[in-house]
Write an enzyme that holds these catalytic residues in place. Sequence first.
Site, short mmCIF file in Angstrom:
data_model
loop_
_atom_site.label_atom_id
_atom_site.label_comp_id
_atom_site.label_asym_id
_atom_site.label_seq_id
_atom_site.Cartn_x
_atom_site.Cartn_y
_atom_site.Cartn_z
CB ALA A 58 -0.92 0.00 1.23
CD GLU A 65 -1.67 -7.97 3.81
OE1 GLU A 65 -1.99 -8.16 4.99
OE2 GLU A 65 -1.61 -6.84 3.28
CD GLU A 103 2.57 -5.19 6.42
OE1 GLU A 103 1.83 -5.38 5.45
OE2 GLU A 103 3.50 -5.98 6.74
#
Length: 257
Positions: free
Chosen positions: A64, A113, A133
Site C-alpha cells: 500500500a 497479501e 509493516e
Amino acid sequence: MSELRLEREGAVAIVTLTRAAKLNALTRAMLDGLLAAADELERDDACRVVILTGDGTKAFCAGADIAEWGALTPLEFGRRWVGEGHRLFDRWARLRQPVIAMLNGIAFGGGLELAATADYRLAEAHARVGLPESQVGIVPGWSGTQRLVRRAGAPAVKRLVLTGEPVDAAEALRLGLVDEVVASGDGMARARALAATMAQRAPVALQTAKLLVNAAEGEEASAAIEVLAGALAAGTADAREGVQAFRDKRKPVFEGR
C-alpha cells in the site's frame, strides 16, 4: 481502471498493475480498479483463467502506498483503508476462475497479501517477499495474518511479521509462500503455459473444485455450500416446473426429480 490494465488472450485474462515507477504500490484508485476488474471477470463466461502481475521488472507490488493512508485518522484507516481493502481482497480470493499470481519482483505487505488471494503463486528468481509493516509501526491489514497463514502456515508468516525482513524467491518457495520459481524473465511465459493448461480443462469442474478447496481452507465455506446447493436445486425438473407454474399462474406439481 486507473493504473491497471485488463487484457484478454483467448480464454485467459491478464490483469497488470501499471504503476511501475512507484513499484506498483497500491492507491485507492488501484483498489477500485481491482474490484471493478474482479466484477467484470466474474461475469465473463469466456474467461477461464486469470493471470495477475505487475508492470516492469522490479515489482509485483510494493504494498500500500503510504502517501494514501499515512494521513488518515485511526477510524478512517480502519474503516476505509483496511475494511475496504479486505472486501476487495476477499473478492479476488473468491473469484470463480483460477488465478495465477506472477511475481515479477518484490511483493511486500499488501502486495504479498494480494498474491495470497491467488490459487497459484509463481515467482521469478529475483523476486522477494515480505511483510515489513512493523517497520512503520502497523500490522498487516489485508489478511496477511489470516489468509496467508492458511496458505503457508503460521511459522512462515511469523518469520515475516516478527522480523519485518523479506526473503528471496528460493526461501519463499521453501517456506510455502510461493508455489514455483522460474528464471528471471521467464515468468510470463510460464504463467501463460500454466493458464493454457488450466483453460483446457472443464471450466465448471475447475471452478467447483476451487470452491470446494476454498471451503476446506475456510474461505467462505457457508457461501460455497449455498452456491453448490443452489446449482443442484436449479438443475432439477422440480425447479423447472416451479418456474413454469409461476409463469402460468398455476399450482406447481412437484415429482421429486
